[in-house]
Design a protein around this motif. Sequence first.
Motif, PDB file in Angstrom:
ATOM      1  N   PHE A 167     -22.177   9.924  34.225  1.00  0.00           N
ATOM      2  CA  PHE A 167     -23.367  10.426  33.533  1.00  0.00           C
ATOM      3  C   PHE A 167     -23.649  11.877  33.924  1.00  0.00           C
ATOM      4  O   PHE A 167     -24.028  12.692  33.081  1.00  0.00           O
ATOM      5  CB  PHE A 167     -24.574   9.539  33.845  1.00  0.00           C
ATOM      6  CG  PHE A 167     -24.687   8.335  32.952  1.00  0.00           C
ATOM      7  CD1 PHE A 167     -25.705   8.233  32.018  1.00  0.00           C
ATOM      8  CD2 PHE A 167     -23.772   7.302  33.033  1.00  0.00           C
ATOM      9  CE1 PHE A 167     -25.813   7.129  31.184  1.00  0.00           C
ATOM     10  CE2 PHE A 167     -23.855   6.188  32.213  1.00  0.00           C
ATOM     11  CZ  PHE A 167     -24.884   6.099  31.278  1.00  0.00           C
ATOM     12  N   LYS A 168     -23.456  12.202  35.194  1.00  0.00           N
ATOM     13  CA  LYS A 168     -23.691  13.577  35.648  1.00  0.00           C
ATOM     14  C   LYS A 168     -22.732  14.543  34.965  1.00  0.00           C
ATOM     15  O   LYS A 168     -23.125  15.644  34.551  1.00  0.00           O
ATOM     16  CB  LYS A 168     -23.527  13.659  37.166  1.00  0.00           C
ATOM     17  CG  LYS A 168     -23.841  15.034  37.741  1.00  0.00           C
ATOM     18  CD  LYS A 168     -23.732  15.029  39.260  1.00  0.00           C
ATOM     19  CE  LYS A 168     -24.059  16.401  39.835  1.00  0.00           C
ATOM     20  NZ  LYS A 168     -23.965  16.406  41.331  1.00  0.00           N
ATOM     21  N   SER A 169     -21.470  14.121  34.819  1.00  0.00           N
ATOM     22  CA  SER A 169     -20.468  14.996  34.196  1.00  0.00           C
ATOM     23  C   SER A 169     -20.775  15.262  32.731  1.00  0.00           C
ATOM     24  O   SER A 169     -20.351  16.271  32.168  1.00  0.00           O
ATOM     25  CB  SER A 169     -19.074  14.370  34.325  1.00  0.00           C
ATOM     26  OG  SER A 169     -18.940  13.230  33.492  1.00  0.00           O
ATOM     27  N   LYS A 170     -21.518  14.353  32.107  1.00  0.00           N
ATOM     28  CA  LYS A 170     -21.860  14.499  30.693  1.00  0.00           C
ATOM     29  C   LYS A 170     -23.271  15.062  30.492  1.00  0.00           C
ATOM     30  O   LYS A 170     -23.760  15.148  29.359  1.00  0.00           O
ATOM     31  CB  LYS A 170     -21.738  13.141  29.981  1.00  0.00           C
ATOM     32  CG  LYS A 170     -20.303  12.630  29.890  1.00  0.00           C
ATOM     33  CD  LYS A 170     -20.247  11.281  29.193  1.00  0.00           C
ATOM     34  CE  LYS A 170     -18.812  10.813  29.020  1.00  0.00           C
ATOM     35  NZ  LYS A 170     -18.050  11.674  28.077  1.00  0.00           N
ATOM     36  N   GLY A 171     -23.923  15.408  31.608  1.00  0.00           N
ATOM     37  CA  GLY A 171     -25.269  15.955  31.519  1.00  0.00           C
ATOM     38  C   GLY A 171     -26.289  14.937  31.049  1.00  0.00           C
ATOM     39  O   GLY A 171     -27.299  15.295  30.431  1.00  0.00           O
ATOM     40  N   MET A 172     -26.046  13.663  31.365  1.00  0.00           N
ATOM     41  CA  MET A 172     -26.940  12.595  30.919  1.00  0.00           C
ATOM     42  C   MET A 172     -27.640  11.963  32.120  1.00  0.00           C
ATOM     43  O   MET A 172     -27.199  12.088  33.258  1.00  0.00           O
ATOM     44  CB  MET A 172     -26.153  11.520  30.160  1.00  0.00           C
ATOM     45  CG  MET A 172     -25.389  12.037  28.954  1.00  0.00           C
ATOM     46  SD  MET A 172     -24.719  10.707  27.894  1.00  0.00           S
ATOM     47  CE  MET A 172     -23.832   9.692  29.076  1.00  0.00           C
ATOM     48  N   LYS A 173     -28.724  11.267  31.835  1.00  0.00           N
ATOM     49  CA  LYS A 173     -29.462  10.551  32.865  1.00  0.00           C
ATOM     50  C   LYS A 173     -29.507   9.065  32.523  1.00  0.00           C
ATOM     51  O   LYS A 173     -29.370   8.675  31.365  1.00  0.00           O
ATOM     52  CB  LYS A 173     -30.887  11.103  32.983  1.00  0.00           C
ATOM     53  CG  LYS A 173     -30.956  12.555  33.455  1.00  0.00           C
ATOM     54  CD  LYS A 173     -32.401  13.014  33.598  1.00  0.00           C
ATOM     55  CE  LYS A 173     -32.463  14.454  34.094  1.00  0.00           C
ATOM     56  NZ  LYS A 173     -33.874  14.928  34.256  1.00  0.00           N
ATOM     57  N   PHE A 174     -29.691   8.249  33.557  1.00  0.00           N
ATOM     58  CA  PHE A 174     -29.835   6.814  33.339  1.00  0.00           C
ATOM     59  C   PHE A 174     -30.722   6.235  34.429  1.00  0.00           C
ATOM     60  O   PHE A 174     -30.922   6.849  35.489  1.00  0.00           O
ATOM     61  CB  PHE A 174     -28.467   6.113  33.345  1.00  0.00           C
ATOM     62  CG  PHE A 174     -27.835   5.999  34.709  1.00  0.00           C
ATOM     63  CD1 PHE A 174     -27.906   4.817  35.432  1.00  0.00           C
ATOM     64  CD2 PHE A 174     -27.164   7.077  35.272  1.00  0.00           C
ATOM     65  CE1 PHE A 174     -27.322   4.709  36.690  1.00  0.00           C
ATOM     66  CE2 PHE A 174     -26.575   6.982  36.527  1.00  0.00           C
ATOM     67  CZ  PHE A 174     -26.655   5.796  37.234  1.00  0.00           C
ATOM     68  N   THR A 175     -31.253   5.058  34.176  1.00  0.00           N
ATOM     69  CA  THR A 175     -32.074   4.361  35.157  1.00  0.00           C
ATOM     70  C   THR A 175     -31.303   3.146  35.657  1.00  0.00           C
ATOM     71  O   THR A 175     -31.025   2.219  34.885  1.00  0.00           O
ATOM     72  CB  THR A 175     -33.403   3.884  34.538  1.00  0.00           C
ATOM     73  OG1 THR A 175     -34.127   5.016  34.042  1.00  0.00           O
ATOM     74  CG2 THR A 175     -34.245   3.151  35.573  1.00  0.00           C
ATOM     75  N   PRO A 176     -30.908   3.136  36.935  1.00  0.00           N
ATOM     76  CA  PRO A 176     -30.161   1.988  37.450  1.00  0.00           C
ATOM     77  C   PRO A 176     -31.069   0.783  37.689  1.00  0.00           C
ATOM     78  O   PRO A 176     -32.188   0.921  38.187  1.00  0.00           O
ATOM     79  CB  PRO A 176     -29.585   2.509  38.769  1.00  0.00           C
ATOM     80  CG  PRO A 176     -30.539   3.569  39.199  1.00  0.00           C
ATOM     81  CD  PRO A 176     -31.065   4.202  37.940  1.00  0.00           C
ATOM     82  N   VAL A 177     -30.594  -0.385  37.316  1.00  0.00           N
ATOM     83  CA  VAL A 177     -31.250  -1.649  37.639  1.00  0.00           C
ATOM     84  C   VAL A 177     -30.259  -2.370  38.548  1.00  0.00           C
ATOM     85  O   VAL A 177     -29.273  -2.939  38.079  1.00  0.00           O
ATOM     86  CB  VAL A 177     -31.559  -2.477  36.379  1.00  0.00           C
ATOM     87  CG1 VAL A 177     -32.218  -3.801  36.763  1.00  0.00           C
ATOM     88  CG2 VAL A 177     -32.460  -1.685  35.427  1.00  0.00           C
ATOM     89  N   VAL A 178     -30.507  -2.306  39.847  1.00  0.00           N
ATOM     90  CA  VAL A 178     -29.531  -2.746  40.839  1.00  0.00           C
ATOM     91  C   VAL A 178     -29.860  -4.157  41.327  1.00  0.00           C
ATOM     92  O   VAL A 178     -30.926  -4.396  41.896  1.00  0.00           O
ATOM     93  CB  VAL A 178     -29.504  -1.764  42.030  1.00  0.00           C
ATOM     94  CG1 VAL A 178     -28.466  -2.198  43.050  1.00  0.00           C
ATOM     95  CG2 VAL A 178     -29.204  -0.350  41.537  1.00  0.00           C
ATOM     96  N   ILE A 179     -28.941  -5.084  41.096  1.00  0.00           N
ATOM     97  CA  ILE A 179     -29.127  -6.486  41.481  1.00  0.00           C
ATOM     98  C   ILE A 179     -27.814  -6.993  42.065  1.00  0.00           C
ATOM     99  O   ILE A 179     -26.758  -6.857  41.443  1.00  0.00           O
ATOM    100  CB  ILE A 179     -29.529  -7.351  40.269  1.00  0.00           C
ATOM    101  CG1 ILE A 179     -30.820  -6.813  39.630  1.00  0.00           C
ATOM    102  CG2 ILE A 179     -29.707  -8.813  40.686  1.00  0.00           C
ATOM    103  CD1 ILE A 179     -31.186  -7.500  38.328  1.00  0.00           C
ATOM    104  N   GLU A 180     -27.866  -7.600  43.251  1.00  0.00           N
ATOM    105  CA  GLU A 180     -26.627  -8.035  43.904  1.00  0.00           C
ATOM    106  C   GLU A 180     -26.124  -9.379  43.401  1.00  0.00           C
ATOM    107  O   GLU A 180     -24.922  -9.592  43.271  1.00  0.00           O
ATOM    108  CB  GLU A 180     -26.811  -8.102  45.421  1.00  0.00           C
ATOM    109  CG  GLU A 180     -25.519  -8.472  46.138  1.00  0.00           C
ATOM    110  CD  GLU A 180     -25.623  -8.398  47.647  1.00  0.00           C
ATOM    111  OE1 GLU A 180     -24.569  -8.434  48.305  1.00  0.00           O
ATOM    112  OE2 GLU A 180     -26.747  -8.315  48.166  1.00  0.00           O
ATOM    113  N   ASN A 181     -27.019 -10.304  43.123  1.00  0.00           N
ATOM    114  CA  ASN A 181     -26.595 -11.630  42.680  1.00  0.00           C
ATOM    115  C   ASN A 181     -26.016 -11.555  41.271  1.00  0.00           C
ATOM    116  O   ASN A 181     -26.659 -11.045  40.346  1.00  0.00           O
ATOM    117  CB  ASN A 181     -27.783 -12.593  42.710  1.00  0.00           C
ATOM    118  CG  ASN A 181     -27.404 -13.999  42.302  1.00  0.00           C
ATOM    119  OD1 ASN A 181     -27.363 -14.322  41.123  1.00  0.00           O
ATOM    120  ND2 ASN A 181     -27.114 -14.833  43.283  1.00  0.00           N
TER     121      ASN A 181
END
Length: 235
Positions: A167-181
């Motif tokens: 995403f950084k290389s494409k100049g874009m942003k995102f919101t991570p939803v981090v879940i281990e299970n």
Amino acid sequence: MKSLKLTAVAAALVIAQQAAPALAADGPTLKTVKERGQLICGVHQGRYGFAVADSKGKWVGLDVDFCRAVAAAVLGDSEKVKYIPLGSVQRFPALQSGEVDMLSRTTTVTLTRDVALGFNFGPPTFYTGTGFMVRKDIKVTKVDQLDGASVCVFPGSTTEKNISGLFKSKGMKFTPVVIENSKELVGAYMSGRCDVLAMDQAGLPGHQRYDAKNPDDHVILDGVFSKEPLAVGVR
């Protein structure tokens, strides 16, 4: 299909022949396995085609087959395996601490994991890469259209790092939803908590087919956005 199964069995035996000596390199581990009479193998919590418990509670899949092959090589019996399902963050401490003897859990070989963590990896068992699945109703057909999207991803995974770089290389942003299970992560995506499910592309078709109420409501975007050689790891 029969020839494919035979090829998989042959591959598992080759890996077993190379993983067993790696166990031997750490004498206490091999001794413990033999004295216990059982190999304790860390596997994925639920990855179709790699490690999943069937309706009878029996573990099946490619990674499971490698555990069975090593048990056959070391103990002479492929059934002498205890499977421990592990999350993406849990897996490395479990191997380091001795909770498991071997890690056969869709794990990418990296220099850090091989050297800094002190693990020994066998040859690659499968090649894959980062992939993305989205719901059709968000009308996205390629990664370049994901700017501002929320992305469900496993913590501590190479996928998490890969998508940040992509995403950084494409100049874009995102919101991570981090879940281990694993079940909770896929469930979060299916319930609409995030726009995108990101993981090894090889794992996406199974979730689309078996976990979606209507598989046709989802699409796996074209392209593999990293190189992930998966391998069995031991101490």
